[in-house]
Scaffold this motif. Structure first.
Motif, short mmCIF file in Angstrom:
data_model
loop_
_atom_site.label_atom_id
_atom_site.label_comp_id
_atom_site.label_asym_id
_atom_site.label_seq_id
_atom_site.Cartn_x
_atom_site.Cartn_y
_atom_site.Cartn_z
N ALA A 1 1.08 -0.81 -0.06
CA ALA A 1 0.06 0.25 0.04
C ALA A 1 0.72 1.20 -0.02
N SER A 2 0.48 2.57 -0.12
CA SER A 2 0.96 3.45 -0.08
C SER A 2 0.19 4.50 0.20
N PRO A 3 0.07 4.96 1.44
CA PRO A 3 -0.33 5.58 2.36
C PRO A 3 0.68 7.14 2.25
N ASP A 4 -0.91 8.11 2.64
CA ASP A 4 -0.03 8.87 2.54
C ASP A 4 0.64 9.60 3.73
N SER A 5 -0.38 9.19 4.79
CA SER A 5 0.73 9.87 6.19
C SER A 5 0.88 8.80 6.88
N LEU A 6 1.38 9.09 7.96
CA LEU A 6 1.55 8.51 9.03
C LEU A 6 1.96 9.49 10.32
N SER A 7 1.23 9.39 11.63
CA SER A 7 1.54 9.84 12.40
C SER A 7 1.46 9.12 14.40
N LEU A 8 2.10 9.53 15.12
CA LEU A 8 2.84 8.74 15.93
C LEU A 8 2.85 9.72 16.85
N ALA A 9 1.99 8.69 18.41
CA ALA A 9 2.74 9.71 19.98
C ALA A 9 3.04 8.79 19.96
#
Length: 595
Positions: A160-168
């Protein structure tokens, strides 16, 4: 990550030994969207209204999720012992909304897999049952009572090619040192996952701030066995703010030292763990059993996907390292790979261990070249994994500071030998191998030091008794390999509070420290909180948040301290913003649903 990716991954045929936790009694065909049979424990629960008082009496530690895969997660809860019955089965339900009108999975856990042998905890693996890159609601049901609703998330499917990732990113939440307001703020962050880099509990009892106190069942100051570790997890997990963060986000966790005992290493001569921070730390037989007990409680209370053999049973004291493996990787499509290391189970003794200190004069930190932090197998796994990765970003979940850091103590220059400065030969070996392979977009995410830090990973650092003394960024001549961002402590005493650094104000302190650490852009050990790392194809952004640890409230004050961005294809961080007031990232924070 994109919500549009709904393709279901083929069911993974993971061996039971590869999963920590309880075996789920699945009641559905693998290719069914919703199980064809409704477990007795869930019969009549459509439209079930949650009674919060009842939920807390039956499920006192609420729910949590962890160990994400493209087709599932680990789901966790604990029953109150007074509510437990050998004749009653625990039901679990996963749905696309918290109304549970469109359940995608329903199953049961046999009573014998939830009882006193596991301290009434259950970890259910639904790998192979969910769709990729999706957020789901889940809950447990027991004897007519429903738990609070939790939210979990799966990884993107391979390719897959997700546009973004956000991690706390968080670490170091000492129950006795302060309150967990940072976790309340994390709970309301619009992030995909919570990455916790260790010291989820501390092995200590005693009196703490306010009404916080811990009396270990054995009566000791330090944990001495399974009863102590279970007690600590129960008390830590009783914190409503921590429960809220774990209920709202799927956890990716690795341990540091305090999940067992402080400043621990492996004594290769005795083939046993060792430490100077426990009264019996030099007793190999005791330390092996302490690890067995600590790992057992850890696997009962933390939903973490790792190798644990024999599955669900107690480790043999003489086969700990052979049968427990925590290091692993997570793929976020072709956007990012996260490599999570274990820097405690394989490390050899650091410089200064004989002197019972981690603050080592820099001239005496020269080590035996054979000293290791990772062990040979993990070193190979990490370096080959990063260099072979085709992902845009290579993230390293790294427990202890990799960047060299010189402290100034009464005119003497010291380093923290418990961090990578005590394992300089292997650090150079790791980072040089990444440089030789031209690995791009390497970012270390680090905890442990109870501080914020933004610095550069270099193939070598000039650690001398005199230091660089330049303060112009030219003192360390190693090649830049990547950047390192440190998350602060949630509540553990930072270096100023513990008296290890003077309370001279952040700007003054940074100026003095930067003169000896020109590769460090920013350092702060005067605040507590967490960080958020946002990843896109164009850049990675690190946002450092300070949260007041002195109040036990979901609305503990929060503000943005610093923000840095790293453009893709560059090994250069750019300061974007700093703040003196409330957060400007995600707006107002709501009320705690823990009341």
């Amino acid at each position: 990550m994109s919500e549009r990716q709904r393709t279901r991954r083929d069911v993974l045929k993971a061996a039971s030994a590869a999963t920590l936790g309880t075996t789920l009694s699945a009641l559905a065909a693998a290719d069914a969207t919703v199980p064809r049979l409704v477990p007795d424990s869930l019969d009549g629960t459509d439209g079930f209204e949650i009674n919060r008082e009842q939920a807390r009496s039956v499920f006192p530690h609420s729910v949590a999720s962890g160990g994400p895969t493209p087709s599932g997660v680990l789901l966790w809860t604990r029953l109150d012992p007074d509510a437990y019955s050998e004749e009653t089965r625990l039901g679990v339900e996963v749905a696309e909304s918290e109304a549970f009108e469109n359940a995608v999975y329903r199953g049961e856990v046999p009573a014998e897999r939830v009882g006193p042998d596991r301290d009434y905890t259950a970890t259910v693996d639904v790998d192979g049952e969910l769709s990729a890159d999706r957020r789901y609601a889940y809950r447990f049901v027991y004897d007519g009572a429903a738990s609070e609703v939790g939210w979990c998330r799966t990884l993107p499917k391979p390719g897959a090619s997700p546009d973004s990732l956000s991690l706390a990113v968080a670490s170091c939440n000492h129950y006795l040192h302060g309150y967990f307001g940072a976790f309340a703020r994390i709970a309301d962050e619009d992030v995909d996952f919570l990455v916790h880099l260790g010291d989820f509990i501390y092995e200590e009892g005693g009196d703490g701030v306010g009404d916080r106190s811990l009396d270990l069942p054995t009566g000791n100051e330090k944990a001495h066995g399974l009863a102590d570790f279970r007690y600590l997890y129960r008390r830590y997990r009783s914190d409503q703010l921590l429960r809220r963060a774990l209920r709202n986000h799927t956890l990716i966790h690795t341990w540091d030292d305090h999940e067992i005992v402080g400043d621990r290493w492996w004594d290769y001569d005795a083939d046993a763990p060792a430490t100077e921070k426990h009264p019996r730390g030099d007793d190999p037989e005791f330390m092996r059993q302490l690890y067995v007990s600590g790992i057992r409680a850890y696997t009962e209370y933390v939903p973490v996907r790792a190798r644990y053999e024999p599955s669900g049973e107690e480790l043999a004291p003489d086969a700990i390292r052979e049968n427990f493996r925590l290091y692993r990787s997570f793929e976020f499509g072709d956007l990012a790979d996260l490599f999570v290391t274990d820097e405690r189970l394989y490390r050899s003794n650091p410089p200064g261990a004989d002197e019972k200190t981690v603050a080592v004069p820099v001239e005496t930190a020269v080590e035996d070249p054979g000293r290791t932090m990772l062990g040979e197998d993990q070193w190979r796994w990490l370096t080959e994994g990063v260099t072979d990765s085709n992902a845009r970003w290579k993230l390293w979940g790294n427990e202890v500071l990799a960047t060299a850091f010189r402290f100034l103590e009464d005119g003497r220059i010291t380093v923290n030998a418990d961090a990578w400065d005590g394992y300089r030969t292997e650090r150079e070996r790791v980072l040089s191998s990444l440089a030789d392979a031209d690995a791009e977009n390497v970012v270390a995410l680090t905890g442990d030091m109870h501080s914020y830090l933004a610095g550069y990973l270099l193939t070598s650092y000039e650690l001398t008794a005199e230091g660089s003394g330049r303060g112009d960024g030219e003192g360390d001549r190693g090649e830049r390999v990547g950047v390192e961002f440190m998350a602060p402590a949630v509540s553990s005493d930072n270096l100023v509070a513990s008296g290890q650094l003077p309370d001279t104000g952040t700007d003054t302190l940074v100026s003095a420290l930067r003169a000896e650490n020109p590769h460090v852009e920013w350092f702060d050990s005067s605040h507590w909180g967490y960080a958020v790392v946002d990843v896109t194809r164009e850049e990675l952004t690190y946002s450092a948040y300070a949260v007041d640890r002195s109040v036990d409230a979901a609305d503990a004050s929060k503000r943005l301290l610093r923000r840095y961005r790293v453009p893709a294809g560059s090994v250069e961080m750019e300061r974007v913003d700093d703040g003196d007031g409330e957060d400007d990232r995600d707006g107002a924070v709501g009320e705690s649903d823990d009341g």
